[in-house]
Scaffold this motif. Sequence first.
Motif, PDB file in Angstrom:
ATOM      1  N   LEU A   1       0.837  -1.194   0.000  1.00  0.00           N
ATOM      2  CA  LEU A   1       0.000   0.000   0.000  1.00  0.00           C
ATOM      3  C   LEU A   1       0.869   1.239   0.000  1.00  0.00           C
ATOM      4  CD1 LEU A   1      -2.562  -1.115   2.742  1.00  0.00           C
ATOM      5  CD2 LEU A   1      -2.847  -1.268   0.278  1.00  0.00           C
ATOM      6  N   ARG A   2       0.587   2.153  -0.926  1.00  0.00           N
ATOM      7  CA  ARG A   2       1.289   3.433  -0.973  1.00  0.00           C
ATOM      8  C   ARG A   2       0.342   4.531  -0.516  1.00  0.00           C
ATOM      9  NH1 ARG A   2       1.777   7.811  -4.245  1.00  0.00           N
ATOM     10  NH2 ARG A   2       0.240   6.930  -5.672  1.00  0.00           N
ATOM     11  N   ARG A   3       0.802   5.347   0.427  1.00  0.00           N
ATOM     12  CA  ARG A   3      -0.042   6.409   0.971  1.00  0.00           C
ATOM     13  C   ARG A   3      -0.240   7.516  -0.060  1.00  0.00           C
ATOM     14  NH1 ARG A   3      -1.105   7.037   6.299  1.00  0.00           N
ATOM     15  NH2 ARG A   3       0.691   5.724   6.802  1.00  0.00           N
ATOM     16  N   GLU A   4      -1.484   7.982  -0.159  1.00  0.00           N
ATOM     17  CA  GLU A   4      -1.775   9.082  -1.071  1.00  0.00           C
ATOM     18  C   GLU A   4      -1.141  10.372  -0.532  1.00  0.00           C
ATOM     19  OE1 GLU A   4      -3.058   9.093  -3.919  1.00  0.00           O
ATOM     20  OE2 GLU A   4      -3.984   7.127  -4.105  1.00  0.00           O
ATOM     21  N   PHE A   5      -0.313  11.003  -1.368  1.00  0.00           N
ATOM     22  CA  PHE A   5       0.475  12.151  -0.908  1.00  0.00           C
ATOM     23  C   PHE A   5      -0.194  13.486  -1.194  1.00  0.00           C
ATOM     24  CE2 PHE A   5       3.978  15.210  -1.836  1.00  0.00           C
ATOM     25  CZ  PHE A   5       4.421  15.362  -0.536  1.00  0.00           C
ATOM     26  N   SER A   6      -1.185  13.514  -2.080  1.00  0.00           N
ATOM     27  CA  SER A   6      -1.763  14.786  -2.513  1.00  0.00           C
ATOM     28  C   SER A   6      -2.389  15.549  -1.351  1.00  0.00           C
ATOM     29  CB  SER A   6      -2.805  14.542  -3.607  1.00  0.00           C
ATOM     30  OG  SER A   6      -3.812  13.658  -3.143  1.00  0.00           O
ATOM     31  N   TYR A   7      -3.026  14.834  -0.408  1.00  0.00           N
ATOM     32  CA  TYR A   7      -3.646  15.507   0.739  1.00  0.00           C
ATOM     33  C   TYR A   7      -2.602  16.246   1.569  1.00  0.00           C
ATOM     34  CZ  TYR A   7      -5.661  15.996   5.401  1.00  0.00           C
ATOM     35  OH  TYR A   7      -6.056  16.495   6.616  1.00  0.00           O
ATOM     36  N   TYR A   8      -1.500  15.595   1.861  1.00  0.00           N
ATOM     37  CA  TYR A   8      -0.458  16.210   2.691  1.00  0.00           C
ATOM     38  C   TYR A   8       0.268  17.316   1.931  1.00  0.00           C
ATOM     39  CZ  TYR A   8      -1.360  12.098   5.508  1.00  0.00           C
ATOM     40  OH  TYR A   8      -1.973  11.142   6.266  1.00  0.00           O
ATOM     41  N   LEU A   9       0.360  17.183   0.620  1.00  0.00           N
ATOM     42  CA  LEU A   9       0.995  18.232  -0.168  1.00  0.00           C
ATOM     43  C   LEU A   9       0.190  19.519  -0.085  1.00  0.00           C
ATOM     44  CD1 LEU A   9       3.238  19.005  -2.216  1.00  0.00           C
ATOM     45  CD2 LEU A   9       1.667  18.246  -4.020  1.00  0.00           C
ATOM     46  N   LEU A  10      -1.146  19.401  -0.154  1.00  0.00           N
ATOM     47  CA  LEU A  10      -1.999  20.589  -0.146  1.00  0.00           C
ATOM     48  C   LEU A  10      -2.247  21.117   1.263  1.00  0.00           C
ATOM     49  CD1 LEU A  10      -4.654  19.491  -2.799  1.00  0.00           C
ATOM     50  CD2 LEU A  10      -2.712  21.025  -3.134  1.00  0.00           C
ATOM     51  N   GLN A  11      -2.275  20.224   2.250  1.00  0.00           N
ATOM     52  CA  GLN A  11      -2.631  20.639   3.596  1.00  0.00           C
ATOM     53  C   GLN A  11      -1.440  20.930   4.494  1.00  0.00           C
ATOM     54  OE1 GLN A  11      -5.773  21.189   4.621  1.00  0.00           O
ATOM     55  NE2 GLN A  11      -6.531  20.667   2.586  1.00  0.00           N
ATOM     56  N   LEU A  12      -0.265  20.440   4.144  1.00  0.00           N
ATOM     57  CA  LEU A  12       0.888  20.618   5.023  1.00  0.00           C
ATOM     58  C   LEU A  12       2.087  21.236   4.316  1.00  0.00           C
ATOM     59  CD1 LEU A  12       2.414  20.131   7.711  1.00  0.00           C
ATOM     60  CD2 LEU A  12       3.031  17.885   6.797  1.00  0.00           C
ATOM     61  N   TYR A  13       2.571  20.590   3.259  1.00  0.00           N
ATOM     62  CA  TYR A  13       3.847  20.997   2.674  1.00  0.00           C
ATOM     63  C   TYR A  13       3.770  22.377   2.020  1.00  0.00           C
ATOM     64  CZ  TYR A  13       5.919  16.447   3.587  1.00  0.00           C
ATOM     65  OH  TYR A  13       6.430  15.339   4.209  1.00  0.00           O
ATOM     66  N   ILE A  14       2.769  22.608   1.195  1.00  0.00           N
ATOM     67  CA  ILE A  14       2.663  23.917   0.542  1.00  0.00           C
ATOM     68  C   ILE A  14       2.386  25.025   1.559  1.00  0.00           C
ATOM     69  CG2 ILE A  14       1.284  25.265  -1.085  1.00  0.00           C
ATOM     70  CD1 ILE A  14       1.088  22.829  -2.846  1.00  0.00           C
ATOM     71  N   PRO A  15       1.431  24.883   2.513  1.00  0.00           N
ATOM     72  CA  PRO A  15       1.247  25.951   3.516  1.00  0.00           C
ATOM     73  C   PRO A  15       2.489  26.228   4.356  1.00  0.00           C
ATOM     74  CG  PRO A  15      -0.660  24.505   3.476  1.00  0.00           C
ATOM     75  CD  PRO A  15       0.375  23.854   2.624  1.00  0.00           C
ATOM     76  N   SER A  16       3.184  25.175   4.797  1.00  0.00           N
ATOM     77  CA  SER A  16       4.383  25.407   5.598  1.00  0.00           C
ATOM     78  C   SER A  16       5.490  26.051   4.762  1.00  0.00           C
ATOM     79  CB  SER A  16       4.873  24.097   6.199  1.00  0.00           C
ATOM     80  OG  SER A  16       5.141  23.139   5.185  1.00  0.00           O
ATOM     81  N   PHE A  17       5.586  25.663   3.496  1.00  0.00           N
ATOM     82  CA  PHE A  17       6.564  26.290   2.606  1.00  0.00           C
ATOM     83  C   PHE A  17       6.283  27.784   2.464  1.00  0.00           C
ATOM     84  CE2 PHE A  17       8.104  27.493  -1.618  1.00  0.00           C
ATOM     85  CZ  PHE A  17       9.404  27.019  -1.582  1.00  0.00           C
ATOM     86  N   MET A  18       5.001  28.139   2.336  1.00  0.00           N
ATOM     87  CA  MET A  18       4.629  29.554   2.219  1.00  0.00           C
ATOM     88  C   MET A  18       4.872  30.303   3.521  1.00  0.00           C
ATOM     89  SD  MET A  18       1.129  29.045   0.001  1.00  0.00           S
ATOM     90  CE  MET A  18       0.727  30.787   0.041  1.00  0.00           C
ATOM     91  N   LEU A  19       4.653  29.641   4.665  1.00  0.00           N
ATOM     92  CA  LEU A  19       4.901  30.307   5.946  1.00  0.00           C
ATOM     93  C   LEU A  19       6.373  30.654   6.113  1.00  0.00           C
ATOM     94  CD1 LEU A  19       2.641  28.304   8.440  1.00  0.00           C
ATOM     95  CD2 LEU A  19       2.421  30.710   7.813  1.00  0.00           C
ATOM     96  N   VAL A  20       7.250  29.761   5.698  1.00  0.00           N
ATOM     97  CA  VAL A  20       8.681  30.033   5.805  1.00  0.00           C
ATOM     98  C   VAL A  20       9.055  31.229   4.932  1.00  0.00           C
ATOM     99  CG1 VAL A  20      10.983  29.096   5.370  1.00  0.00           C
ATOM    100  CG2 VAL A  20       9.231  27.653   6.400  1.00  0.00           C
ATOM    101  N   ILE A  21       8.515  31.280   3.725  1.00  0.00           N
ATOM    102  CA  ILE A  21       8.815  32.394   2.820  1.00  0.00           C
ATOM    103  C   ILE A  21       8.258  33.695   3.381  1.00  0.00           C
ATOM    104  CG2 ILE A  21       8.400  33.316   0.507  1.00  0.00           C
ATOM    105  CD1 ILE A  21       8.484  30.488  -0.547  1.00  0.00           C
ATOM    106  N   VAL A  22       7.052  33.660   3.956  1.00  0.00           N
ATOM    107  CA  VAL A  22       6.465  34.873   4.538  1.00  0.00           C
ATOM    108  C   VAL A  22       7.327  35.399   5.683  1.00  0.00           C
ATOM    109  CG1 VAL A  22       4.488  35.714   5.881  1.00  0.00           C
ATOM    110  CG2 VAL A  22       4.113  34.384   3.803  1.00  0.00           C
ATOM    111  N   SER A  23       7.939  34.492   6.451  1.00  0.00           N
ATOM    112  CA  SER A  23       8.787  34.954   7.564  1.00  0.00           C
ATOM    113  C   SER A  23      10.004  35.724   7.079  1.00  0.00           C
ATOM    114  CB  SER A  23       9.235  33.757   8.405  1.00  0.00           C
ATOM    115  OG  SER A  23      10.113  32.926   7.667  1.00  0.00           O
ATOM    116  N   TRP A  24      10.401  35.519   5.808  1.00  0.00           N
ATOM    117  CA  TRP A  24      11.552  36.240   5.272  1.00  0.00           C
ATOM    118  C   TRP A  24      11.209  37.668   4.854  1.00  0.00           C
ATOM    119  CZ3 TRP A  24      12.951  31.709   1.479  1.00  0.00           C
ATOM    120  CH2 TRP A  24      13.383  30.614   2.238  1.00  0.00           C
TER     121      TRP A  24
END
Length: 329
Positions: free
Chosen positions: A162-185
């Motif tokens: 079984l391979r875990r579906e990654f799209s949910y975590y990409l939209l709910q975690l990785y992209i928002p956290s990536f944007m938060l790091v950029i906003v802090s700059w």
Amino acid sequence: MYLQYKFYASHNHLLFQFQVPPFVVLATSENADQSQQIWMPDTFFQNEKEARRHLIDKPNVLIRIHKNGQILYSVRLSLVLSCPMSLEFYPLDRQNCLIDLASYAYTTQDIKYEWKDTKPIQQKDGLRQSLPSFELQDVVTDYCTSLTNTGEYSCLRTRMVLRREFSYYLLQLYIPSFMLVIVSWVSFWLDKDSVPARVTLGVTTLLTMTTQSSGINAKLPPVSYTKAIDVWIGVCLAFIFGALLEFALVNYAARKDMTQVSQRIRQMKQLPTDGYRPLSASQGRSSFCCRIFVRRYKERSKRIDVVSRLVFPIGYACFNVLYWAVYLM
């Protein structure tokens, strides 16, 4: 999970010479004892937690006796099976879940399970994409015959990859956290005197990232090892916290610059009127680029901001390359 369990057995004493029909169907009863009109193996699932048979509107059991003495037994079951998971690569992980089927009391001298040569496992159309959080990549058959103090017991094993579906975590975690790091700059481009704006920006992004990480970890069981998602969240928190500490360093450097300017003004007022000035200590040689940089940004607080505009994005980009290279392989 839903499972349709079938097995074939041969009994020479059940041979018959009827031409039509080619097999005989035995009737089943809602009472399990009355359905046992012929011998059945005591099959059980070794990693079963809960199980039930389907009885609506009649027991979903099929028993066929072919004229060559072969018996087909098919039954619908709903099972809850245990599947220990390894979460080091979560949410980029692949899990191997097992279905172990064995005899409880009969040893290999009495009964032996074997897979069919062709299509031992039949999968329903659309089964691979039917799971909400996983994708069924492969189904592998194997044997798990075990030897205990009471004898050797035949066992069949089904391994589901079984391979875990990654799209949910990409939209709910990785992209928002990536944007938060950029906003802090963004604080690196704000003036050093904009204390409320820079502090508010740093604290807000830090609290938002902390809340997001707590929400993700609340859905997971506590484990003793570090997961892939912990590495990502930890590094993002470090970069956001580093941006907040950078402003504290800028503020300290700005106050030092003001103190040096005040000292220079007092020294200028104390100079003699004949134009004589004491010689200052000779400075060490520096590179051409550094001298241009110092001349362009005379304040140390400004230099720290300019250096941070390069160091933070380059460091975060290197982390992303290393992170995705390790966990996607």
